[in-house]
Design an enzyme around this catalytic site. Structure first.
Site, PDB file in Angstrom:
ATOM      1  N   GLU A  87       0.850  -1.202   0.000  1.00 54.50           N
ATOM      2  CA  GLU A  87       0.000   0.000   0.000  1.00 54.50           C
ATOM      3  C   GLU A  87       0.881   1.247   0.000  1.00 54.50           C
ATOM      4  O   GLU A  87       1.712   1.438   0.893  1.00 54.50           O
ATOM      5  CB  GLU A  87      -0.929  -0.026   1.227  1.00 54.50           C
ATOM      6  CG  GLU A  87      -2.002   1.040   1.147  1.00 54.50           C
ATOM      7  CD  GLU A  87      -2.953   0.998   2.338  1.00 54.50           C
ATOM      8  OE1 GLU A  87      -3.214  -0.094   2.873  1.00 54.50           O
ATOM      9  OE2 GLU A  87      -3.411   2.079   2.734  1.00 54.50           O
ATOM     10  N   LYS A 281      -7.091  -1.308  11.505  1.00 54.58           N
ATOM     11  CA  LYS A 281      -6.429  -1.682  10.247  1.00 54.58           C
ATOM     12  C   LYS A 281      -5.225  -0.768  10.025  1.00 54.58           C
ATOM     13  O   LYS A 281      -4.173  -1.204   9.569  1.00 54.58           O
ATOM     14  CB  LYS A 281      -7.436  -1.578   9.092  1.00 54.58           C
ATOM     15  CG  LYS A 281      -6.941  -2.112   7.759  1.00 54.58           C
ATOM     16  CD  LYS A 281      -6.302  -1.072   6.895  1.00 54.58           C
ATOM     17  CE  LYS A 281      -5.895  -1.643   5.545  1.00 54.58           C
ATOM     18  NZ  LYS A 281      -5.137  -0.699   4.735  1.00 54.58           N
ATOM     19  N   ASP A 297       4.307 -14.725  10.867  1.00 48.42           N
ATOM     20  CA  ASP A 297       3.000 -15.135  10.373  1.00 48.42           C
ATOM     21  C   ASP A 297       1.990 -13.996  10.581  1.00 48.42           C
ATOM     22  O   ASP A 297       1.429 -13.843  11.664  1.00 48.42           O
ATOM     23  CB  ASP A 297       2.594 -16.406  11.140  1.00 48.42           C
ATOM     24  CG  ASP A 297       1.276 -16.984  10.698  1.00 48.42           C
ATOM     25  OD1 ASP A 297       0.505 -16.277  10.025  1.00 48.42           O
ATOM     26  OD2 ASP A 297       0.998 -18.149  11.041  1.00 48.42           O
ATOM     27  N   HIS A 394      -2.745  10.460   0.981  1.00 48.52           N
ATOM     28  CA  HIS A 394      -2.966   9.264   0.170  1.00 48.52           C
ATOM     29  C   HIS A 394      -2.861   9.567  -1.307  1.00 48.52           C
ATOM     30  O   HIS A 394      -2.284   8.831  -2.069  1.00 48.52           O
ATOM     31  CB  HIS A 394      -4.388   8.754   0.433  1.00 48.52           C
ATOM     32  CG  HIS A 394      -4.410   7.581   1.343  1.00 48.52           C
ATOM     33  ND1 HIS A 394      -5.357   6.615   1.267  1.00 48.52           N
ATOM     34  CD2 HIS A 394      -3.603   7.222   2.341  1.00 48.52           C
ATOM     35  CE1 HIS A 394      -5.133   5.702   2.183  1.00 48.52           C
ATOM     36  NE2 HIS A 394      -4.082   6.063   2.859  1.00 48.52           N
TER      37      HIS A 394
HETATM   38  C1  MEV Z   1      -5.477   2.955   5.239  1.00 50.44           C
HETATM   39  O1  MEV Z   1      -4.684   1.863   4.871  1.00 50.44           O
HETATM   40  C2  MEV Z   1      -5.539   3.051   6.735  1.00 50.44           C
HETATM   41  C3  MEV Z   1      -6.455   4.150   7.268  1.00 50.44           C
HETATM   42  O2  MEV Z   1      -7.770   3.983   6.736  1.00 50.44           O
HETATM   43  C4  MEV Z   1      -6.465   3.999   8.758  1.00 50.44           C
HETATM   44  C5  MEV Z   1      -7.472   4.885   9.447  1.00 50.44           C
HETATM   45  O3  MEV Z   1      -8.514   5.229   8.866  1.00 50.44           O
HETATM   46  O4  MEV Z   1      -7.222   5.194  10.635  1.00 50.44           O
HETATM   47  C6  MEV Z   1      -5.988   5.495   6.828  1.00 50.44           C
END
Ligand code: MEV
Length: 444
Positions: A87, A281, A297, A394
């Site tokens: 990513e 995430k 892992d 992003h």
């Molecule tokens: C993207 O890989 C992760 C985010 O969505 C985490 C978040 O929203 O805190 C930017």
């Protein structure tokens, strides 16, 4: 009419090149597919053979970016952290955060514990009091019979910590389990634990058949397997600073206001499972990348941390903010099991190199490095979300990918980046501009 589906026999016995032919021959552009797969084979045939041995039915390699997050100051030691991740914005986000916290004391960690867990699930159809009353004697035998398996681990300071008997028969008739805890020092311990558990099962069967009140079918072993949920193999990590140190972290915003909004951002994740999932995430972006680079892992790490995030009965944030007077503290606490010996650690040359770059850490030091990288990513993500929004950061990486995808000449990329500084990036918007400026051929 439904097309007849044919089973493929003996695929695993074929040579790599035979497999490649079978897989690609039905592709609409077979020659191209074959040559693409082959182009990813390592030029050194010995290295290629090694890579192929890691899994069954390997036909090619699938490279992922091997990246570095510099300036990770963890427990007063500066690391160049290896991260393997596809990513585009994750490493940039971690690096940004690492640099920011470097001058503010860096990341501090505390290992809560390193206990691993394994279970033998079974049905007990005889009188339960026989098992309960004689369990101390059985436990001693279970541990003794594992001596050959545990001897080396014990020498290194690990081994079996305890075995408990758990009764689940109120939920499923006769269901019980041996719930065992282990210390596996620098290894993740999966093979060690599973071997012990299978030996427990064998000893248990012998023991049961030697008890004169027990019946022939009184014990049925269902399965022996480690648990990837290791809540007591856990690490805590935090960063802290004063509010004035947060002044202008985003141009024009004072530290107090930033901290207020940041806390709210995390609070939403504490309260709402939808947000918590995305928030966590973001933590796992950093953790997984380190876990992958060090040959661990990541599926186990993911499973464990998400179960922990739900351990109160409601899925919630793994990280939390405390603001007290002038102090800001951002903490994450997460369980996972990592190894720095065994598995891929000496087999995969890049895994070995990752560990060397980290100066061959112990498993607990690696836990600290992984969790700190997770917190670094989480800090960047929430910081952007509650201030400038996620798309700004992003989209810069996204724009670079689009420029590459559209084959915009290197010499003209800067102009396009400048143009999109204050505009929404999308593939079609970039394509339209690139066509208008004759940077690429028009599509129609
Ligand atoms: C993207 O890989 C992760 C985010 O969505 C985490 C978040 O929203 O805190 C930017």
């Amino acid at each position: 009419m439904k097309k007849e589906q044919k089973i493929v026999h003996g695929f695993s016995k074929k040579s790599r090149d035979e497999k490649l032919n079978i897989v690609t021959e039905k592709h609409t552009n077979a020659a191209n597919a074959l040559s693409l797969f082959k182009s990813f084979h390592h030029s050194d045939s010995k290295m290629q053979s090694l890579l192929e041995e890691f899994s069954e039915n390997t036909i090619s390699n699938f490279p992922l970016p091997f990246c570095i997050c510099p300036n990770m100051l963890i427990n007063d030691k500066a690391y160049m952290v290896p991260m393997v991740i596809e990513e585009s914005s994750v490493v940039a986000a971690a690096a940004n955060s690492a640099k920011f916290w470097f001058t503010k004391g860096g990341f501090k960690t505390k290992i809560i514990d390193t206990e691993k867990i394994g279970q033998v699930h079974f049905l007990w159809k005889d009188d339960i009091t026989i098992l309960q009353q004689r369990f101390a004697e059985l436990k001693e035998r279970l541990i003794k019979d594992c001596f050959d398996i545990t001897e080396n681990m014990v020498k290194r300071g690990g081994g079996i910590i305890n075995i408990e008997l758990k009764d689940l028969s109120d939920k499923e008739p006769h269901l019980m389990q041996l719930y065992a805890t282990f210390e596996t020092i620098d290894s993740m311990g999966a093979n060690f634990i599973n071997s012990c558990l299978e030996q427990f099962a064998a000893t248990f069967k012998q023991w049961q058949s030697s008890q004169k009140e027990c019946t022939k079918d009184g014990l049925e072993i269902i399965m022996c397997i480690l648990s990837n949920y290791t809540p007591n193999c856990r690490v805590k990590c935090y960063v802290e600073t004063t509010l004035d140190q947060l002044d202008n972290i985003v141009p024009g915003m004072n530290g107090k206001e930033f901290a207020r909004r940041f806390r709210l951002g995390v609070r939403v994740a504490e309260l709402d499972p939808h947000r918590a999932t995305t928030h966590n995430k973001g933590i796992m972006n950093g953790i997984d990348a380190v876990v992958l680079a060090t040959g661990n892992d990541f599926r186990a790490v993911e499973a464990c941390s998400h179960t922990f995030a739900a351990h109160t009965g409601k899925y919630t944030s793994l990280s939390h903010v405390d603001i007290e007077e002038n102090a800001f503290r951002f903490t994450v606490e997460v369980p996972f099991a990592l190894g720095v010996v065994g598995g891929l650690t000496t087999l995969h040359p890049l895994v070995k190199l990752s560990l060397e770059l980290l100066e061959n850490p112990s498993a607990t030091e690696l836990m600290s490095i992984a969790v700190a990288t997770g917190l670094a990513n989480n800090f960047s993500a929430v910081k952007n979300l509650v201030t400038v929004g996620i798309q700004q950061g992003h989209m810069k990486m996204h724009l670079l990918n689009i420029l590459k995808q559209l084959k915009v000449p290197e010499s003209r990329k800067e102009e396009v980046i400048e143009h999109f500084k204050d505009k929404v990036v999308s593939v079609s918007a970039v394509r339209n501009l690139a066509e208008r400026w004759s940077l690429i051929e028009t599509t129609n």
